[in-house]
Scaffold this motif. Sequence first.
Motif, PDB file in Angstrom:
ATOM      1  N   PHE A 115       0.930  -1.281   0.120  1.00  0.00           N
ATOM      2  CA  PHE A 115       0.037   0.043   0.025  1.00  0.00           C
ATOM      3  C   PHE A 115       0.777   1.446  -0.101  1.00  0.00           C
ATOM      4  O   PHE A 115       0.407   2.200  -0.265  1.00  0.00           O
ATOM      5  CB  PHE A 115      -0.878  -0.085   1.216  1.00  0.00           C
ATOM      6  N   LEU A 116       1.989   1.400   0.692  1.00  0.00           N
ATOM      7  CA  LEU A 116       2.897   2.364   0.679  1.00  0.00           C
ATOM      8  C   LEU A 116       3.818   2.395  -0.382  1.00  0.00           C
ATOM      9  O   LEU A 116       4.943   3.137  -0.507  1.00  0.00           O
ATOM     10  CB  LEU A 116       3.542   2.374   2.011  1.00  0.00           C
ATOM     11  N   SER A 117       3.898   1.610  -1.299  1.00  0.00           N
ATOM     12  CA  SER A 117       4.961   1.154  -2.277  1.00  0.00           C
ATOM     13  C   SER A 117       5.066   2.382  -3.313  1.00  0.00           C
ATOM     14  O   SER A 117       4.090   3.132  -3.551  1.00  0.00           O
ATOM     15  CB  SER A 117       4.814   0.102  -3.196  1.00  0.00           C
ATOM     16  N   LYS A 118       6.205   2.951  -3.644  1.00  0.00           N
ATOM     17  CA  LYS A 118       6.342   3.704  -4.835  1.00  0.00           C
ATOM     18  C   LYS A 118       6.086   3.136  -6.115  1.00  0.00           C
ATOM     19  O   LYS A 118       6.120   1.845  -6.181  1.00  0.00           O
ATOM     20  CB  LYS A 118       7.932   4.252  -5.021  1.00  0.00           C
ATOM     21  N   ILE A 165      -7.692  -4.594   5.556  1.00  0.00           N
ATOM     22  CA  ILE A 165      -7.546  -4.525   4.024  1.00  0.00           C
ATOM     23  C   ILE A 165      -8.318  -4.201   3.020  1.00  0.00           C
ATOM     24  O   ILE A 165      -8.088  -3.022   2.343  1.00  0.00           O
ATOM     25  CB  ILE A 165      -6.900  -6.180   3.572  1.00  0.00           C
ATOM     26  N   GLN A 166      -9.721  -4.263   3.250  1.00  0.00           N
ATOM     27  CA  GLN A 166     -10.558  -4.009   2.277  1.00  0.00           C
ATOM     28  C   GLN A 166     -10.939  -2.365   2.391  1.00  0.00           C
ATOM     29  O   GLN A 166     -10.858  -1.651   1.504  1.00  0.00           O
ATOM     30  CB  GLN A 166     -11.907  -4.744   2.380  1.00  0.00           C
ATOM     31  N   ARG A 167     -10.813  -2.025   3.890  1.00  0.00           N
ATOM     32  CA  ARG A 167     -11.081  -0.501   3.899  1.00  0.00           C
ATOM     33  C   ARG A 167      -9.780   0.175   3.326  1.00  0.00           C
ATOM     34  O   ARG A 167      -9.828   1.241   2.790  1.00  0.00           O
ATOM     35  CB  ARG A 167     -11.130  -0.334   5.564  1.00  0.00           C
ATOM     36  N   VAL A 168      -8.630  -0.132   3.811  1.00  0.00           N
ATOM     37  CA  VAL A 168      -7.401   0.702   3.283  1.00  0.00           C
ATOM     38  C   VAL A 168      -7.191   0.737   1.823  1.00  0.00           C
ATOM     39  O   VAL A 168      -7.030   1.709   1.128  1.00  0.00           O
ATOM     40  CB  VAL A 168      -6.069  -0.030   3.885  1.00  0.00           C
ATOM     41  N   GLN A 169      -7.674  -0.414   1.186  1.00  0.00           N
ATOM     42  CA  GLN A 169      -7.422  -0.374  -0.496  1.00  0.00           C
ATOM     43  C   GLN A 169      -8.426   0.418  -1.080  1.00  0.00           C
ATOM     44  O   GLN A 169      -8.364   0.592  -2.161  1.00  0.00           O
ATOM     45  CB  GLN A 169      -7.425  -2.088  -0.899  1.00  0.00           C
ATOM     46  N   SER A 170      -9.533   0.610  -0.400  1.00  0.00           N
ATOM     47  CA  SER A 170     -10.550   1.474  -0.858  1.00  0.00           C
ATOM     48  C   SER A 170     -10.008   2.805  -1.025  1.00  0.00           C
ATOM     49  O   SER A 170     -10.563   3.699  -1.527  1.00  0.00           O
ATOM     50  CB  SER A 170     -11.785   1.235  -0.196  1.00  0.00           C
ATOM     51  N   VAL A 171      -9.242   3.418   0.181  1.00  0.00           N
ATOM     52  CA  VAL A 171      -8.509   4.642   0.248  1.00  0.00           C
ATOM     53  C   VAL A 171      -7.384   4.886  -0.821  1.00  0.00           C
ATOM     54  O   VAL A 171      -7.211   5.947  -1.313  1.00  0.00           O
ATOM     55  CB  VAL A 171      -8.036   4.899   1.735  1.00  0.00           C
ATOM     56  N   VAL A 172      -6.495   3.685  -0.841  1.00  0.00           N
ATOM     57  CA  VAL A 172      -5.389   3.879  -1.578  1.00  0.00           C
ATOM     58  C   VAL A 172      -5.377   3.559  -3.056  1.00  0.00           C
ATOM     59  O   VAL A 172      -4.603   3.725  -3.721  1.00  0.00           O
ATOM     60  CB  VAL A 172      -4.125   3.256  -0.929  1.00  0.00           C
ATOM     61  N   ALA A 173      -6.574   2.941  -3.552  1.00  0.00           N
ATOM     62  CA  ALA A 173      -6.799   2.605  -4.813  1.00  0.00           C
ATOM     63  C   ALA A 173      -6.031   1.463  -5.187  1.00  0.00           C
ATOM     64  O   ALA A 173      -5.491   1.577  -6.467  1.00  0.00           O
ATOM     65  CB  ALA A 173      -7.062   3.749  -5.650  1.00  0.00           C
ATOM     66  N   ILE A 174      -5.753   0.457  -4.530  1.00  0.00           N
ATOM     67  CA  ILE A 174      -4.798  -0.366  -4.821  1.00  0.00           C
ATOM     68  C   ILE A 174      -5.661  -1.753  -4.413  1.00  0.00           C
ATOM     69  O   ILE A 174      -5.928  -2.193  -3.196  1.00  0.00           O
ATOM     70  CB  ILE A 174      -3.655  -0.751  -4.028  1.00  0.00           C
ATOM     71  N   ALA A 219      -0.115  11.473   5.175  1.00  0.00           N
ATOM     72  CA  ALA A 219       1.073  11.547   5.983  1.00  0.00           C
ATOM     73  C   ALA A 219       2.341  10.588   5.629  1.00  0.00           C
ATOM     74  O   ALA A 219       3.387  11.119   5.395  1.00  0.00           O
ATOM     75  CB  ALA A 219       0.862  11.425   7.413  1.00  0.00           C
ATOM     76  N   ALA A 220       2.045   9.222   5.495  1.00  0.00           N
ATOM     77  CA  ALA A 220       2.891   8.349   5.232  1.00  0.00           C
ATOM     78  C   ALA A 220       3.558   8.590   3.821  1.00  0.00           C
ATOM     79  O   ALA A 220       4.847   8.613   3.752  1.00  0.00           O
ATOM     80  CB  ALA A 220       2.519   6.995   5.344  1.00  0.00           C
ATOM     81  N   THR A 221       2.762   9.042   2.843  1.00  0.00           N
ATOM     82  CA  THR A 221       3.467   9.181   1.402  1.00  0.00           C
ATOM     83  C   THR A 221       3.961  10.355   1.334  1.00  0.00           C
ATOM     84  O   THR A 221       5.078  10.370   0.609  1.00  0.00           O
ATOM     85  CB  THR A 221       2.168   9.246   0.375  1.00  0.00           C
ATOM     86  N   ALA A 222       3.769  11.200   2.229  1.00  0.00           N
ATOM     87  CA  ALA A 222       4.485  12.766   2.430  1.00  0.00           C
ATOM     88  C   ALA A 222       5.900  12.219   2.814  1.00  0.00           C
ATOM     89  O   ALA A 222       7.012  12.894   2.372  1.00  0.00           O
ATOM     90  CB  ALA A 222       3.847  13.658   3.165  1.00  0.00           C
TER      91      ALA A 222
END
Length: 227
Positions: A115-118, A165-174, A219-222
């Motif tokens: 989820f945090l991958s470049k 996982i399902q909630r996070v992937q809905s936010v990060v679009a992965i 915040a993590a991606t920044a």
Amino acid sequence: MGGEEKAKLLGVWSSPYSRRVELALKLKGVPFEYVEEDLSQKSALLLKCNPVHKKIPVLLHNGKSIVESLVILEYIDETWKGHSLLPQDPYERANARFWAKFIDDKLMPSVWKTFLSKEKERDKNKEEAYELLRTLESELKDKKYFGGDDIGYLDVVANVVAFWIQRVQSVVAIDLLNQVCFPILCKWIERLYHEIPVIKECLPPKDKHLVYIKARYEAATAANGNL
């Protein structure tokens, strides 16, 4: 067993690890007091009860503190009667502990890494996460729950897979966990949600949680630079 002192859980509303402890307590029918912690200003009680890691969750019972969610789950199962979480058979108990460690130490770190991958690393990391999810799905096979016919220890641990996982992937679009790639896991998630009413009580409010995830992700991606 369990003594007369009411259990107290120190946790954070958004944490899957304190939520899994909450779920275990409710499945066992254990009355407890919940104390919300602010990890940016950790309470004196938290620092006293978990001086080594200074993290949640912490379970307080009969004047003693128990830390680390997997350890707490076993303590709950051994201390209070009612719905058994761990299998009675020694081999099956060992197997459940193995898969719990697999989820916490291998699968979820790989998922968060994806989820945090470049962008240039994303495909490789996603395939690694897929492979670990396939491995977990192969353990479920044709069982109703990881615990067999009834929800058990590993189902409680895997709640992080089922909903976070399902909630996070809905936010990060992965897209990681879906019906096409993981039909057995998705059927298990649906069964949990519809057959175990207490599950819904132990999930963070969805809208609030999605806002929280989005803020944490940004915040993590920044901090990581451009993804």
